[in-house]
Design a protein around this motif. Structure first.
Motif, PDB file in Angstrom:
ATOM      1  N   MET A 160      49.992  25.350  74.974  1.00  0.00           N
ATOM      2  CA  MET A 160      50.396  24.521  73.859  1.00  0.00           C
ATOM      3  C   MET A 160      51.485  23.550  74.311  1.00  0.00           C
ATOM      4  O   MET A 160      52.371  23.899  75.073  1.00  0.00           O
ATOM      5  CB  MET A 160      50.932  25.397  72.726  1.00  0.00           C
ATOM      6  CG  MET A 160      51.349  24.591  71.513  1.00  0.00           C
ATOM      7  SD  MET A 160      52.107  25.565  70.171  1.00  0.00           S
ATOM      8  CE  MET A 160      50.720  26.528  69.637  1.00  0.00           C
ATOM      9  N   ARG A 161      51.398  22.316  73.820  1.00  0.00           N
ATOM     10  CA  ARG A 161      52.402  21.311  74.152  1.00  0.00           C
ATOM     11  C   ARG A 161      53.728  21.646  73.486  1.00  0.00           C
ATOM     12  O   ARG A 161      53.770  22.283  72.442  1.00  0.00           O
ATOM     13  CB  ARG A 161      51.940  19.941  73.668  1.00  0.00           C
ATOM     14  CG  ARG A 161      50.599  19.523  74.220  1.00  0.00           C
ATOM     15  CD  ARG A 161      50.060  18.324  73.482  1.00  0.00           C
ATOM     16  NE  ARG A 161      50.720  17.097  73.920  1.00  0.00           N
ATOM     17  CZ  ARG A 161      50.541  15.926  73.319  1.00  0.00           C
ATOM     18  NH1 ARG A 161      49.787  15.822  72.252  1.00  0.00           N
ATOM     19  NH2 ARG A 161      51.140  14.853  73.779  1.00  0.00           N
ATOM     20  N   GLU A 162      54.809  21.174  74.107  1.00  0.00           N
ATOM     21  CA  GLU A 162      56.139  21.408  73.561  1.00  0.00           C
ATOM     22  C   GLU A 162      56.713  20.122  72.986  1.00  0.00           C
ATOM     23  O   GLU A 162      56.381  19.022  73.432  1.00  0.00           O
ATOM     24  CB  GLU A 162      57.078  21.927  74.645  1.00  0.00           C
ATOM     25  CG  GLU A 162      56.752  23.326  75.120  1.00  0.00           C
ATOM     26  CD  GLU A 162      57.790  23.853  76.095  1.00  0.00           C
ATOM     27  OE1 GLU A 162      58.077  25.065  76.021  1.00  0.00           O
ATOM     28  OE2 GLU A 162      58.301  23.061  76.907  1.00  0.00           O
ATOM     29  N   PHE A 202      56.444  13.129  79.285  1.00  0.00           N
ATOM     30  CA  PHE A 202      55.913  12.938  77.935  1.00  0.00           C
ATOM     31  C   PHE A 202      54.739  11.964  77.924  1.00  0.00           C
ATOM     32  O   PHE A 202      54.694  11.030  78.717  1.00  0.00           O
ATOM     33  CB  PHE A 202      57.004  12.390  77.008  1.00  0.00           C
ATOM     34  CG  PHE A 202      58.279  13.181  77.025  1.00  0.00           C
ATOM     35  CD1 PHE A 202      58.309  14.493  76.586  1.00  0.00           C
ATOM     36  CD2 PHE A 202      59.461  12.605  77.484  1.00  0.00           C
ATOM     37  CE1 PHE A 202      59.486  15.219  76.592  1.00  0.00           C
ATOM     38  CE2 PHE A 202      60.647  13.325  77.501  1.00  0.00           C
ATOM     39  CZ  PHE A 202      60.660  14.641  77.055  1.00  0.00           C
ATOM     40  N   ASP A 203      53.818  12.183  76.982  1.00  0.00           N
ATOM     41  CA  ASP A 203      52.770  11.190  76.753  1.00  0.00           C
ATOM     42  C   ASP A 203      52.757  10.708  75.298  1.00  0.00           C
ATOM     43  O   ASP A 203      51.982   9.846  74.932  1.00  0.00           O
ATOM     44  CB  ASP A 203      51.387  11.709  77.160  1.00  0.00           C
ATOM     45  CG  ASP A 203      50.915  12.908  76.343  1.00  0.00           C
ATOM     46  OD1 ASP A 203      51.538  13.253  75.314  1.00  0.00           O
ATOM     47  OD2 ASP A 203      49.901  13.522  76.743  1.00  0.00           O
ATOM     48  N   THR A 204      53.642  11.286  74.484  1.00  0.00           N
ATOM     49  CA  THR A 204      53.724  10.942  73.065  1.00  0.00           C
ATOM     50  C   THR A 204      55.194  10.859  72.668  1.00  0.00           C
ATOM     51  O   THR A 204      55.996  11.687  73.096  1.00  0.00           O
ATOM     52  CB  THR A 204      53.025  12.022  72.206  1.00  0.00           C
ATOM     53  OG1 THR A 204      51.669  12.167  72.642  1.00  0.00           O
ATOM     54  CG2 THR A 204      53.054  11.669  70.731  1.00  0.00           C
ATOM     55  N   VAL A 205      55.537   9.853  71.863  1.00  0.00           N
ATOM     56  CA  VAL A 205      56.907   9.716  71.362  1.00  0.00           C
ATOM     57  C   VAL A 205      56.868   9.657  69.836  1.00  0.00           C
ATOM     58  O   VAL A 205      56.028   8.972  69.250  1.00  0.00           O
ATOM     59  CB  VAL A 205      57.615   8.479  71.958  1.00  0.00           C
ATOM     60  CG1 VAL A 205      56.871   7.194  71.652  1.00  0.00           C
ATOM     61  CG2 VAL A 205      59.058   8.400  71.477  1.00  0.00           C
ATOM     62  N   LEU A 212      49.664  17.920  66.817  1.00  0.00           N
ATOM     63  CA  LEU A 212      49.834  17.320  68.141  1.00  0.00           C
ATOM     64  C   LEU A 212      50.005  18.394  69.212  1.00  0.00           C
ATOM     65  O   LEU A 212      49.496  18.257  70.328  1.00  0.00           O
ATOM     66  CB  LEU A 212      51.047  16.395  68.152  1.00  0.00           C
ATOM     67  CG  LEU A 212      50.901  15.061  67.436  1.00  0.00           C
ATOM     68  CD1 LEU A 212      52.259  14.362  67.310  1.00  0.00           C
ATOM     69  CD2 LEU A 212      49.905  14.164  68.159  1.00  0.00           C
ATOM     70  N   LYS A 213      50.697  19.462  68.880  1.00  0.00           N
ATOM     71  CA  LYS A 213      50.922  20.532  69.854  1.00  0.00           C
ATOM     72  C   LYS A 213      49.626  21.213  70.265  1.00  0.00           C
ATOM     73  O   LYS A 213      49.537  21.753  71.374  1.00  0.00           O
ATOM     74  CB  LYS A 213      51.893  21.577  69.288  1.00  0.00           C
ATOM     75  CG  LYS A 213      53.339  21.140  69.288  1.00  0.00           C
ATOM     76  CD  LYS A 213      54.224  22.273  68.776  1.00  0.00           C
ATOM     77  CE  LYS A 213      55.685  21.957  68.937  1.00  0.00           C
ATOM     78  NZ  LYS A 213      56.541  23.104  68.550  1.00  0.00           N
ATOM     79  N   GLU A 273      60.358  23.171  64.782  1.00  0.00           N
ATOM     80  CA  GLU A 273      59.262  22.823  65.700  1.00  0.00           C
ATOM     81  C   GLU A 273      59.772  22.392  67.068  1.00  0.00           C
ATOM     82  O   GLU A 273      58.992  22.241  68.006  1.00  0.00           O
ATOM     83  CB  GLU A 273      58.405  21.698  65.106  1.00  0.00           C
ATOM     84  CG  GLU A 273      57.728  22.062  63.797  1.00  0.00           C
ATOM     85  CD  GLU A 273      56.834  23.282  63.933  1.00  0.00           C
ATOM     86  OE1 GLU A 273      56.120  23.395  64.945  1.00  0.00           O
ATOM     87  OE2 GLU A 273      56.847  24.125  63.017  1.00  0.00           O
ATOM     88  N   ILE A 274      61.076  22.145  67.187  1.00  0.00           N
ATOM     89  CA  ILE A 274      61.640  21.692  68.464  1.00  0.00           C
ATOM     90  C   ILE A 274      61.715  22.872  69.421  1.00  0.00           C
ATOM     91  O   ILE A 274      62.301  23.901  69.112  1.00  0.00           O
ATOM     92  CB  ILE A 274      63.031  21.064  68.249  1.00  0.00           C
ATOM     93  CG1 ILE A 274      62.901  19.809  67.381  1.00  0.00           C
ATOM     94  CG2 ILE A 274      63.680  20.728  69.593  1.00  0.00           C
ATOM     95  CD1 ILE A 274      64.217  19.224  66.934  1.00  0.00           C
TER      96      ILE A 274
END
Length: 197
Positions: free
Chosen positions: A1-3, A61-64, A119-120, A142-143
């Motif tokens: 899972m993405r962080e 990162f690939d998303t902001v 997104l995660k 969520e952080i």
């Protein structure tokens, strides 16, 4: 899972910007710049990075994600309707319309928590929360990681690192600290497992 990583510059008294969004008190020169960029490559607006010869590829990162006030720093004076062209950009707003030239930016009034959870679940690199404080407060649970560029300055007021969210202690584990002669300290934390959702 993405962080989800909240990576941001912050003053000694806990502000990420002044009352009107000012951030010029934060150090833009010094021995911290190279090492911090190497660790968090790709976290400058695309055109700015290109203008000073910084590579934006191969960052963490690939998303902001950002709130409207953070996004609007580049408007209208700097004409940065798509500030992070090298990243997938999501701006949370309930009241503002997308400006012209921002086709590469997703503007949404969707629930930030639900959006981040979706997104995660996707494939990809980590997600960068670059501001602001109210959005960070909404996404506090969520952080997964905090990366704070603590600057040797007191702002005395402005946008807090986390906006109002009520008393709710959350524990973090320090994963790294690096102090620079400039006075900047890069402090990194991960959410403690017992504090996870």
């Amino acid at each position: 899972m993405r962080e989800l990583t909240y990576y941001v510059a912050v003053s000694l008294d806990g502000f990420i910007a002044g009352p009107d969004g000012q951030f010029d008190a934060f150090l833009a020169e010094g021995d911290h710049m190279g090492p911090v960029w190497a660790r968090y490559r790709g976290t400058a607006p695309t055109r700015l990075a290109e203008a000073v010869g910084l590579e934006v590829d191969d960052g963490p990162f690939d998303t902001v994600l950002m709130g409207w006030n953070t996004y609007a720093v580049g408007l209208p004076d700097h004409h940065l309707a798509s500030p992070y062209e090298h990243l997938r950009q999501v701006v949370f707003t309930r009241t503002h319309e997308a400006p012209s030239g921002s086709d590469a930016v997703r503007f949404t009034d969707a629930d930030p928590v639900e959006t981040v959870r979706a997104l995660k679940q996707e494939e990809g690199k980590s997600i960068w929360l670059c501001g602001g404080g109210a959005l960070a407060a909404t996404l506090a649970d969520e952080i997964d990681r905090l990366a704070l560029k603590i600057n040797p300055v007191l702002l005395g007021g402005g946008v807090p690192l986390f906006g109002p969210r009520g008393y709710a202690p959350r524990s973090w584990e320090r994963t790294g600290t690096r102090a620079f002669d400039s006075g900047v300290v890069l402090a990194e934390y991960a959410r403690r497992p017992e504090a996870a959702r």
